[in-house]
Design an enzyme around this catalytic site. Structure first.
Site, short mmCIF file in Angstrom:
data_model
loop_
_atom_site.label_atom_id
_atom_site.label_comp_id
_atom_site.label_asym_id
_atom_site.label_seq_id
_atom_site.Cartn_x
_atom_site.Cartn_y
_atom_site.Cartn_z
N LYS A 46 0.84 -1.21 0.00
CA LYS A 46 0.00 0.00 0.00
C LYS A 46 0.87 1.25 0.00
O LYS A 46 0.62 2.19 -0.75
CB LYS A 46 -0.91 0.02 1.24
N ASN A 47 1.89 1.26 0.85
CA ASN A 47 2.70 2.48 0.97
C ASN A 47 3.61 2.72 -0.22
O ASN A 47 4.23 3.77 -0.33
CB ASN A 47 3.52 2.44 2.27
N CYS A 144 -4.89 9.09 9.21
CA CYS A 144 -5.00 8.53 10.56
C CYS A 144 -4.70 9.60 11.61
O CYS A 144 -3.76 10.38 11.46
CB CYS A 144 -4.00 7.40 10.73
N ARG A 149 1.02 15.59 12.63
CA ARG A 149 1.46 15.32 11.26
C ARG A 149 1.46 16.57 10.38
O ARG A 149 0.69 16.69 9.42
CB ARG A 149 0.61 14.21 10.63
N ASP A 335 4.73 1.37 11.84
CA ASP A 335 3.47 0.73 11.42
C ASP A 335 3.29 -0.66 12.01
O ASP A 335 2.20 -1.24 11.91
CB ASP A 335 3.42 0.65 9.89
N ARG A 427 -8.91 0.29 4.64
CA ARG A 427 -8.00 1.24 3.98
C ARG A 427 -6.69 0.55 3.60
O ARG A 427 -6.06 0.93 2.63
CB ARG A 427 -7.68 2.41 4.93
C1 UD1 Z 1 4.47 7.25 5.88
C2 UD1 Z 1 3.59 6.01 5.79
C3 UD1 Z 1 3.11 5.62 7.18
C4 UD1 Z 1 4.29 5.43 8.12
C5 UD1 Z 1 5.20 6.67 8.10
C6 UD1 Z 1 6.48 6.48 8.89
C7 UD1 Z 1 2.53 6.07 3.63
C8 UD1 Z 1 1.29 6.24 2.85
N1 UD1 Z 1 2.44 6.28 4.94
O1 UD1 Z 1 3.67 8.30 6.38
O2 UD1 Z 1 2.40 4.38 7.06
O3 UD1 Z 1 3.82 5.26 9.43
O4 UD1 Z 1 5.56 6.99 6.73
O5 UD1 Z 1 7.17 5.37 8.44
O6 UD1 Z 1 3.56 5.73 3.10
N2 UD1 Z 1 6.57 15.26 9.85
C9 UD1 Z 1 6.65 16.61 10.14
N3 UD1 Z 1 6.59 17.49 9.12
C10 UD1 Z 1 6.46 17.11 7.82
C11 UD1 Z 1 6.39 15.73 7.52
C12 UD1 Z 1 6.45 14.82 8.56
O7 UD1 Z 1 6.77 16.99 11.31
O8 UD1 Z 1 6.39 17.97 6.94
C13 UD1 Z 1 6.65 14.27 10.95
C14 UD1 Z 1 5.39 13.43 11.13
O9 UD1 Z 1 4.43 14.13 11.88
C15 UD1 Z 1 5.95 12.22 11.85
C16 UD1 Z 1 7.34 12.07 11.21
O10 UD1 Z 1 7.63 13.30 10.60
O11 UD1 Z 1 6.07 12.50 13.21
C17 UD1 Z 1 7.46 10.99 10.17
O12 UD1 Z 1 6.38 11.08 9.28
P1 UD1 Z 1 6.49 10.69 7.75
O13 UD1 Z 1 7.66 9.78 7.54
O14 UD1 Z 1 6.42 11.92 6.94
O15 UD1 Z 1 5.15 9.84 7.55
P2 UD1 Z 1 4.19 9.80 6.31
O16 UD1 Z 1 4.98 9.96 5.07
O17 UD1 Z 1 3.03 10.67 6.54
#
Ligand code: UD1
Length: 448
Positions: A46-47, A144, A149, A335, A427
């Site tokens: 999915k990711n 979620c 985030r 995850d 999902r």
């Molecule tokens: C992706 C995955 C999710 C997984 C996560 C971490 C998908 C669709 N989702 O989510 O399943 O749990 O990676 O492996 O692939 N952050 C900020 N600012 C930003 C961006 C991120 O503060 O601009 C923080 C987030 O709040 C979080 C951390 O960075 O605390 C890591 O998040 P991130 O790796 O970006 O997760 P996603 O890409 O949303």
């Protein structure tokens, strides 16, 4: 023991046009205590498929993705892409199935709140839209509820590539009327989504881009490989430093999506929790990475089978309490934190489970407690004192990964566990009841 309800055949259930029975109000029932035996086929990731579908916006030509899972999230993203002018088509059945996305023309550069709020990954269209059309209006994301985030890293990164960004009325308005230009982006911490988006945007920017502290997750590498097949010039995939030389245009590609290491991890935990022995097909121990070592510490036996597969064998007695700390890849995947906690609920001893990626990813704790788990929270750490048995109760799925945790706990619990709000499960987990019941689980869906 409560009386065992009759299990309706999932074949008789109403299905949506794509063949999956889903509704916001569906609930899943599981009668615990049955060890899983047999084979569990692992679906496409999915990711990986979500950013891959987004990447199709970078080209006028068709991107064919094979081995993709059919999930509520892929359907939501298809709607977002169609709203931008892309044609999304599913093809085939079973292992040969896939999806093609072609954005011959972008008819809109706006991704609306109604769709983006359902799933954070749809925010990622901002990168390709800006790179190809020079503008994007994208709603701030939802997804979620596992923390605040924010999207600051995406916005700072796109600014470093020359975009003007304005956030107002719940939308990010981004413009680069003369196109993006390469630049240096030092990410302060690892973000999977920001790496996807900035890598895509830089692929079509003029000149060279350096991204430091990039994510190295296998899904990022898979997207990078697909972009390379489309003609992108990217060096350093799988390392913390990406070096991208922008090209004027990208073509189509035919890409096989990697298997879902998170689904595989959840199934490995389900087999261990049920006290069974089953083989995950299409995946090896290396694919589930840090989880493989933690499972072994817990007393679970893992053996690669001759063909591509991984046999999981539960310990004779209860698993041993094992500590984990979530980290960016190759550390323990956030995850899989909740599903691992599911197994630890019945472990012998006390395990400490520390979450360092998201600040609010313990919502499953109160639901596990309803099943009799003994868990206390100390800041970013859950302390799980293993109990001999869990006992069935009605519970509620609070987010995507919490939902599969309740399935794992339900497999261990005495009685019939009722899981509500399973739209979270739909999902991210393809045909989960079908896959688990083929291994003997007593699990079924009830439509309300
Ligand atoms: C992706 C995955 C999710 C997984 C996560 C971490 C998908 C669709 N989702 O989510 O399943 O749990 O990676 O492996 O692939 N952050 C900020 N600012 C930003 C961006 C991120 O503060 O601009 C923080 C987030 O709040 C979080 C951390 O960075 O605390 C890591 O998040 P991130 O790796 O970006 O997760 P996603 O890409 O949303």
């Amino acid at each position: 023991m409560p009386p065992v309800p009759k299990m309706p055949s999932s074949r008789n259930q109403p299905k949506n046009p794509k063949g999956q029975a889903t509704s916001r109000m569906d609930r899943i029932l599981i009668e615990g205590g049955v060890p899983l035996h047999g084979e569990l086929a692992i679906s496409g990731s999915k990711n990986a498929v979500l950013p891959l579908m987004v990447a199709a916006l970078l080209s006028e030509e068709k991107l064919v993705l094979r081995g993709t899972p059919r999930l509520a999230d892929t359907r939501t993203l298809a709607q977002v892409l169609e709203g931008l002018g892309a044609t999304v088509e599913e093809f085939g059945n079973g292992p040969g199935e896939g999806v093609s996305v072609q954005a011959a023309k972008l008819t809109s550069t706006r991704a609306p709140y109604e769709l983006v709020s359902k799933m954070r990954a749809s925010f990622w269209v901002i990168g390709p839209l800006l790179a190809r059309a020079g503008q994007a209006q994208v709603s701030l994301p939802g997804g979620c509820a596992i923390g605040t985030r924010p999207v600051d890293l995406y916005l700072k990164g796109l600014e470093a590539l020359g975009a003007d960004i304005d956030v107002s009325g719940g939308y990010v308005n981004a413009a680069a009327p003369h196109g993006l230009t390469g630049g240096r982006i030092d990410l302060p911490f690892v973000s999977v989504g920001a790496t996807h988006v900035l890598m895509m945007a830089a692929a079509l920017a003029k000149g060279e881009t350096l991204i430091t502290n990039a994510a190295t997750e296998p899904e990022v590498v898979d997207v990078g490989h697909c972009l390379q097949a489309m003609g992108a010039q990217i060096d350093g995939l799988g390392t913390r430093t990406l070096h991208i030389r922008g090209v004027a245009r990208l073509g189509g590609a035919d890409h096989q999506v990697i298997r879902d290491r998170i689904e595989a991890g959840a199934f490995a935990l389900a087999v261990a929790a049920s006290g069974g022995k089953a083989t995950l097909t299409g995946i090896g121990a290396a694919d589930i990475g840090a989880l493989a070592s933690s499972l072994r510490l817990a007393g679970v036996d893992l053996a690669e089978t001759g063909t591509q597969g991984l046999q999981i064998c539960a310990p004779d007695g209860r698993p041993k309490a094992t500590h984990i700390t979530t980290e960016a890849y190759p550390g323990f995947a956030t995850d899989l934190q909740a599903p691992f906690m599911g197994l630890m609920c019945c472990a012998e001893g006390v395990s400490r489970i520390r979450e360092t990626i998201f600040e609010n990813r313990f919502m499953h704790v109160q639901e596990l407690a309803r099943l009799g788990a003994d868990i206390s929270l100390e800041g970013d750490t859950a302390i799980v004192t293993g109990v001999e048995k869990l006992h069935a109760a009605p519970v509620m799925a609070t987010d995507l990964r919490a939902s599969v945790t309740l399935v794992i706990a339900g497999l261990m619990a005495e009685g019939v566990t009722e899981i509500n709000r399973v739209y979270h499960l739909d999902r991210g987990y393809e045909r989960i009841e079908e896959k688990l019941s083929a291994c003997g689980a007593r699990i079924w869906r009830e439509r309300i």
